[in-house]
Scaffold this active site. Structure first.
Site, PDB file in Angstrom:
ATOM      1  N   LYS A  39       0.831  -1.212   0.000  1.00 42.78           N
ATOM      2  CA  LYS A  39       0.000   0.000   0.000  1.00 42.78           C
ATOM      3  C   LYS A  39       0.866   1.264   0.000  1.00 42.78           C
ATOM      4  O   LYS A  39       0.635   2.175  -0.790  1.00 42.78           O
ATOM      5  CB  LYS A  39      -0.898   0.034   1.255  1.00 42.78           C
ATOM      6  CG  LYS A  39      -1.920  -1.083   1.303  1.00 42.78           C
ATOM      7  CD  LYS A  39      -2.804  -0.973   2.522  1.00 42.78           C
ATOM      8  CE  LYS A  39      -2.054  -1.136   3.847  1.00 42.78           C
ATOM      9  NZ  LYS A  39      -1.430  -2.473   4.017  1.00 42.78           N
ATOM     10  N   THR A  40       1.843   1.277   0.879  1.00 39.55           N
ATOM     11  CA  THR A  40       2.707   2.451   0.954  1.00 39.55           C
ATOM     12  C   THR A  40       3.479   2.597  -0.355  1.00 39.55           C
ATOM     13  O   THR A  40       3.662   3.688  -0.874  1.00 39.55           O
ATOM     14  CB  THR A  40       3.668   2.326   2.155  1.00 39.55           C
ATOM     15  OG1 THR A  40       2.880   2.184   3.342  1.00 39.55           O
ATOM     16  CG2 THR A  40       4.548   3.546   2.296  1.00 39.55           C
ATOM     17  N   ASP A  62      -1.640   7.934   3.782  1.00 44.90           N
ATOM     18  CA  ASP A  62      -1.243   6.569   4.164  1.00 44.90           C
ATOM     19  C   ASP A  62      -1.875   6.250   5.531  1.00 44.90           C
ATOM     20  O   ASP A  62      -2.232   7.162   6.278  1.00 44.90           O
ATOM     21  CB  ASP A  62       0.289   6.503   4.283  1.00 44.90           C
ATOM     22  CG  ASP A  62       0.813   5.055   4.222  1.00 44.90           C
ATOM     23  OD1 ASP A  62       0.001   4.121   4.088  1.00 44.90           O
ATOM     24  OD2 ASP A  62       2.052   4.877   4.299  1.00 44.90           O
ATOM     25  N   GLU A  63      -2.005   4.978   5.871  1.00 52.54           N
ATOM     26  CA  GLU A  63      -2.523   4.549   7.184  1.00 52.54           C
ATOM     27  C   GLU A  63      -3.873   5.218   7.493  1.00 52.54           C
ATOM     28  O   GLU A  63      -4.092   5.722   8.607  1.00 52.54           O
ATOM     29  CB  GLU A  63      -1.512   4.872   8.296  1.00 52.54           C
ATOM     30  CG  GLU A  63      -0.098   4.386   8.034  1.00 52.54           C
ATOM     31  CD  GLU A  63       0.156   2.954   8.464  1.00 52.54           C
ATOM     32  OE1 GLU A  63      -0.794   2.279   8.897  1.00 52.54           O
ATOM     33  OE2 GLU A  63       1.308   2.508   8.340  1.00 52.54           O
ATOM     34  N   GLN A  78      -5.320  -3.066  10.968  1.00 48.52           N
ATOM     35  CA  GLN A  78      -4.155  -2.473  11.620  1.00 48.52           C
ATOM     36  C   GLN A  78      -4.498  -1.184  12.346  1.00 48.52           C
ATOM     37  O   GLN A  78      -3.617  -0.363  12.617  1.00 48.52           O
ATOM     38  CB  GLN A  78      -3.051  -2.219  10.599  1.00 48.52           C
ATOM     39  CG  GLN A  78      -2.466  -3.498  10.047  1.00 48.52           C
ATOM     40  CD  GLN A  78      -1.317  -3.209   9.098  1.00 48.52           C
ATOM     41  OE1 GLN A  78      -0.264  -2.752   9.503  1.00 48.52           O
ATOM     42  NE2 GLN A  78      -1.534  -3.467   7.817  1.00 48.52           N
ATOM     43  N   ARG A 121       5.203  -7.564  10.833  1.00 43.12           N
ATOM     44  CA  ARG A 121       6.409  -6.771  10.579  1.00 43.12           C
ATOM     45  C   ARG A 121       7.546  -7.685  10.121  1.00 43.12           C
ATOM     46  O   ARG A 121       8.554  -7.223   9.599  1.00 43.12           O
ATOM     47  CB  ARG A 121       6.898  -6.023  11.837  1.00 43.12           C
ATOM     48  CG  ARG A 121       5.955  -5.017  12.453  1.00 43.12           C
ATOM     49  CD  ARG A 121       5.436  -4.013  11.485  1.00 43.12           C
ATOM     50  NE  ARG A 121       4.141  -4.448  10.958  1.00 43.12           N
ATOM     51  CZ  ARG A 121       3.590  -3.966   9.850  1.00 43.12           C
ATOM     52  NH1 ARG A 121       4.200  -3.058   9.137  1.00 43.12           N
ATOM     53  NH2 ARG A 121       2.426  -4.408   9.429  1.00 43.12           N
TER      54      ARG A 121
HETATM   55  N1  LIG Z   1       5.018  -5.276  -6.664  1.00 42.24           N
HETATM   56  C1  LIG Z   1       5.984  -5.475  -5.777  1.00 42.24           C
HETATM   57  N2  LIG Z   1       7.079  -6.188  -6.087  1.00 42.24           N
HETATM   58  C2  LIG Z   1       8.064  -6.409  -5.195  1.00 42.24           C
HETATM   59  N3  LIG Z   1       8.055  -5.957  -3.924  1.00 42.24           N
HETATM   60  C3  LIG Z   1       6.980  -5.239  -3.546  1.00 42.24           C
HETATM   61  C4  LIG Z   1       5.899  -4.957  -4.430  1.00 42.24           C
HETATM   62  N4  LIG Z   1       4.991  -4.222  -3.746  1.00 42.24           N
HETATM   63  C5  LIG Z   1       5.492  -4.055  -2.512  1.00 42.24           C
HETATM   64  N5  LIG Z   1       6.682  -4.648  -2.383  1.00 42.24           N
HETATM   65  C6  LIG Z   1       7.529  -4.696  -1.179  1.00 42.24           C
HETATM   66  O1  LIG Z   1       6.791  -5.322  -0.143  1.00 42.24           O
HETATM   67  C7  LIG Z   1       7.090  -4.741   1.120  1.00 42.24           C
HETATM   68  C8  LIG Z   1       5.820  -4.251   1.757  1.00 42.24           C
HETATM   69  O2  LIG Z   1       5.329  -3.131   1.057  1.00 42.24           O
HETATM   70  P1  LIG Z   1       4.656  -1.901   1.803  1.00 42.24           P
HETATM   71  O3  LIG Z   1       5.444  -1.524   2.974  1.00 42.24           O
HETATM   72  O4  LIG Z   1       4.344  -0.878   0.785  1.00 42.24           O
HETATM   73  O5  LIG Z   1       3.312  -2.628   2.289  1.00 42.24           O
HETATM   74  P2  LIG Z   1       2.103  -2.018   3.094  1.00 42.24           P
HETATM   75  O6  LIG Z   1       0.881  -2.580   2.504  1.00 42.24           O
HETATM   76  O7  LIG Z   1       2.229  -0.557   3.137  1.00 42.24           O
HETATM   77  O8  LIG Z   1       2.345  -2.665   4.523  1.00 42.24           O
HETATM   78  P3  LIG Z   1       1.770  -2.177   5.948  1.00 42.24           P
HETATM   79  O9  LIG Z   1       0.339  -2.580   5.946  1.00 42.24           O
HETATM   80  O10 LIG Z   1       2.561  -2.940   6.935  1.00 42.24           O
HETATM   81  O11 LIG Z   1       1.953  -0.709   6.011  1.00 42.24           O
HETATM   82  C9  LIG Z   1       8.089  -3.649   0.846  1.00 42.24           C
HETATM   83  O12 LIG Z   1       9.375  -4.148   1.071  1.00 42.24           O
HETATM   84  C10 LIG Z   1       7.864  -3.325  -0.616  1.00 42.24           C
HETATM   85  O13 LIG Z   1       8.998  -2.764  -1.215  1.00 42.24           O
HETATM   86 MG   LIG Z   2       2.427   0.772   4.765  1.00 38.69          MG
END
Ligand SMILES: Nc1ncnc2c1ncn2[C@@H]1O[C@H](COP(=O)(O)OP(=O)(O)OP(=O)(O)O)[C@@H](O)[C@H]1O
Ligand SMILES: [Mg+2]
Length: 797
Positions: free
Chosen positions: A55-56, A242-243, A280, A653
């Site tokens: 997402k981030t 975000d969040e 979350q 995490r």
């Molecule tokens: N399409 C992709 N290909 C490879 N790696 C990815 C891809 N999308 C995300 N990632 C990697 O996966 C990990 C998690 O991504 P991110 O932190 O954006 O998730 P999130 O949904 O924001 O998590 P959270 O809910 O914990 O905030 C990061 O290391 C990111 O670089």
């Molecule tokens: Mg995130």
């Protein structure tokens, strides 16, 4: 780093990737749903998805895409992150793509964004100057204490801390003092409204905002001043958050006002993109509500929702564990999260005799992982439920020489001497800041005693002027009942602060100003002259603060200038200025102190602070009912659900390795507590966990076979019946000298005898079965809360 930005960085011929490889390059590596979210244009967009699904990353990629493929000007972008650190990272990545232009983007936390906007709009806010102070929780509690004292409130019945929580809740709901008074239905609410009214008046006199005001005042401004709102709506065509699950009502209204509906003034609504995960949401205690994410489609009828299902962070084992735990919460949207990273290692479980044993296990595992090359220190994070749980770990880490850093806890900026020094600086920037002024009025001692202070405060109250104005009156001899000596002392203080303030007007940088302040006030001199070793470390901390200020000045001087000044960007304090520095330090959040990878240290923090982060190796410690889930949550389904989301955050995490541990007994506030296993441990499927050590089985004497590391064959190896034992376990004689008694039943009023505390009376009971607790008053020995499991050295009389 994102492949996206590597593409642009490796390109020598132009800063924007699309010039070379087209918009496709900006979408590289994203899965179809992520792409859709990045490319979506027009209507409001909600991305909901579980942890680690990117997402981030979508948010960052979307900004890059807006700039690189859709020709959006960086000045039209406002992105809101949960921490300043996350904001800095996002900005850095975008800068790598588009260069200095990125500086005109607003990427920040809600609070930083509001400070910036309020400074720009000071003229529209009835503020004496744009140099207002920002009060943090500690400052606002001080002011509430002052106010309640003036209102003659009994601090035992109405503790400042409680009043602060109530006032904060009101502000998060955008309820002002007048409305609070109207709504008050019982005695407490009436008192709160009374304090709130007086407190708010004091804040205004002090030209200060507390954290909640920052949001509330911004919302009010946008809602009541269509011209101001229109200005920002024209400017910010893209708002990204975000969040989103952790936004409160005030923040929700803020976003709404910024985006607009298109009906207010003919300005098309801005494009809104929010991302979040209801599972979350962990800040309900600060007014956050998942309503905002759940009702998004109702709030924004044209909205599009995209869900992401692939997790890129964790192994299947970790993901299955997280899903199993969160599945116990009711009223949630089921999510299908998958990963192609494989099963990976089992989760490792450990049951320690006590918190020191637990800490020793964690330390030895870390040592082993680093020794074998499986991990670096910086790959490893250790989480606990509350800050005070870091101590046992710190002790053993120090003893073994393992490098670590605690994020949060008593922070640098919370130390007394640092706060004193900053209070002086704030006073120079904002002469009306009452809390800062009263903080340093007699620090170091200069003969302005409590009585003199009270005279000045009474004068301020009578004349309805700020404390600062009253102090000037005192210096001029206009305050009654003040003795001549105090008057001279006050006059000297006023003169001193005027002189110091002149340094700022003369353009001295903040590091020089700080150094001079510490010199001329005699603050440093007094500490240096002291033979208390603590004062020596205070001097070190002040030196450190000057270093921070110096680095800040240098960083500001070398920061790239925005290339396109046509978008007005007043509202940012001058570079290297006192205001800019104060703003920086007053908005530091816990998680902003996360060390960067490569620091070579293990990171310790609370579960709350861990949100949004990821680590190859994670230790989740202290999983005991009463600790985690927090004792407060044990009888409360709503709180318990929030604790479970916290467990979900903690587990997710971890990228490759997850450890869960607990202790049979731990001392809490100096008293031993025997807590049963956390129910969250029971919720992790037993076959996913390899217990390095379980709780000794009833009536089998603890032997070397139950020492961790030597019992693998006994309880490990996938025997799920036994593996689950560590979590469910039977409780018996885990610690020396305690008798093996069955769980006992106690009622309020029962007299008991405790091996260590002696005779006592039961004053409260709670829970039942293995989770039953009793609070016992041991007279001068204090009050102790005990879990009534077998083995408690307690006899009913
Ligand atoms: N399409 C992709 N290909 C490879 N790696 C990815 C891809 N999308 C995300 N990632 C990697 O996966 C990990 C998690 O991504 P991110 O932190 O954006 O998730 P999130 O949904 O924001 O998590 P959270 O809910 O914990 O905030 C990061 O290391 C990111 O670089
Ligand atoms: Mg995130």
């Amino acid at each position: 780093m994102d492949t996206l930005f590597e593409v642009s960085q490796s390109d020598d011929h132009g800063p924007v990737a699309r010039q070379v490889r087209g918009p496709e390059a900006l979408l590289e590596g994203l899965n179809p749903q992520q792409r859709a979210a990045v490319e979506h244009s027009g209507s409001p967009l909600l991305v909901v998805a579980g942890a680690g699904s990117g997402k981030t990353r979508v948010l960052t990629s979307r900004i890059a895409y807006l700039l690189g493929a859709r020709g959006v000007h960086p000045g039209q972008i406002m992105a809101i992150t949960f921490t300043n650190k996350a904001a800095a990272e996002m900005k850095e990545r975008v800068t790598a793509l588009v260069g200095g232009r990125a500086n005109v983007m607003w990427v920040s936390t809600f609070h930083s964004m509001c400070v910036r906007l309020l400074r720009r709009e000071a003229k529209n806010l009835d503020l004496r100057s744009s140099n207002f102070s920002v009060y943090d929780a500690d400052d606002s509690r001080r002011l509430i204490t002052l106010v309640s004292r003036e209102l003659d409130l009994d601090p035992k019945r109405y503790p400042a801390r409680t009043l602060a929580v109530h006032i904060s809740n009101l502000k998060n709901e955008l309820i002002d003092p007048v409305e609070a008074a109207d709504r008050a239905g019982n005695d407490l609410e009436r008192r709160v409204a009374e304090v709130y009214t007086a407190y708010q008046r004091r804040l205004t006199e002090s030209n200060s905002f507390d954290f909640d005001d920052l949001i509330m005042r911004t919302v009010r401004l946008l809602q009541t001043r269509p011209d101001v709102a229109e200005h920002y709506r024209r400017r910010f065509r893209h708002v990204l958050v975000d969040e989103y699950q952790d936004t409160n009502h005030a923040q929700y209204e803020l976003v709404r006002a910024l985006v607009g509906t298109g009906t207010e003034d003919g300005v098309e609504p801005g494009e809104l993109c929010v991302v979040g995960d209801a599972d979350q949401s962990i800040y309900a205690f600060r007014g956050a509500t998942i309503r905002n994410i759940e009702e998004f489609e109702r709030d924004y009828p044209q909205a599009r929702t995209i869900t992401l299902e692939q997790n890129y962070r964790s192994t299947q084992t970790i993901l299955t564990a997280a899903n199993a735990v969160i599945a116990r919460n009711t009223n949630r949207r089921e999510k299908r999260l998958w990963t192609d990273l494989g099963d990976g290692d089992k989760i490792v479980g450990y049951v320690g005799d006590n918190e020191h044993d637990e800490a020793a296990f964690v330390a030895s595992e870390i040592d082993r992982l680093v020794d074998t090359g499986d991990a670096n220190f910086s790959d490893i994070a250790l989480f606990y439920r509350t800050n005070n749980n870091s101590r046992a770990f710190e002790e053993v880490f120090i003893r073994l020489g393992l490098p670590y850093r605690v994020v949060g806890g008593v922070r640098f900026y919370e130390r007394r001497e640092v706060r004193d020094a900053l209070a002086y600086l704030r006073l120079l920037s904002n002469p009306d800041d009452t809390v800062s002024l009263r903080r340093v009025l007699n620090v170091p001692k200069r003969g302005i005693g409590d009585r003199a202070e009270a005279c000045v405060a009474a004068h301020a109250e009578r004349e309805r002027v700020s404390f600062a104005a009253a102090l000037r009156d005192a210096a001029d001899g206009k305050v009654s009942l003040l003795n001549p000596r105090s008057q001279r002392a006050i006059a000297g203080f006023v003169e001193l602060t005027d002189e110091l303030r002149a340094l700022v007007t003369d353009g001295k940088d903040v590091a020089e100003v700080l150094d001079t302040v510490l010199e001329r006030t005699g603050y440093r001199g007094e500490l240096e002259a002291s033979d208390d070793p603590q004062d020596a470390s205070r001097v070190d901390n002040l030196t450190e603060l000057i270093t921070v200020a110096r680095e800040f000045v240098q960083a500001e001087a070398t920061a790239p200038e925005p290339e396109e000044p046509e978008i007005d960007d007043a509202g940012q304090p001058a570079q290297g200025s006192l205001e800019a520095f104060l703003e920086r330090v007053s908005l530091v959040a816990d998680s902003d102190q996360t060390p960067d990878a490569g620091d070579g240290v293990v990171t310790m923090m609370t579960l709350h602070t861990a949100k949004g982060l990821e680590f190859p190796v994670v230790f989740c410690t202290g999983w005991e009912d009463g600790l985690f889930p927090h004792q407060r949550a044990l009888g409360d389904p709503t709180e318990l659900a929030e604790e479970r989301r916290l467990a979900y955050v903690g587990i997710t995490r971890a990228r490759q390795r997850l450890y869960v541990s607990r202790a049979l007994v731990r001392s809490a506030w100096g008293q031993p507590m025997a807590n049963p296993a956390s129910r969250f441990l029971d919720e992790i499927p037993a076959e996913l966990v390899e217990w390095k050590r379980v709780e000794p089985v009833r009536s089998s004497a603890p032997t070397s076979a139950t020492r961790w590391g030597s019992n693998r064959s006994q309880v490990g190896g996938g025997d799920s019946a036994q593996a689950g034992l560590g979590a469910r376990g039977m409780r018996s004689t885990p610690f020396k000298g305690w008798q093996d008694t069955p769980a006992m039943k106690l009622d309020v009023g029962d007299r008991v005898s405790h091996d260590k505390y002696g005779l006592g009376t039961v004053v409260a009971t709670d829970g039942s079965g293995p989770r039953a607790t009793a609070t016992i008053d041991f007279g001068t020995g204090g009050t102790v809360r005990l879990m009534l499991i077998g083995g408690v050295p307690l006899t009913k009389l």
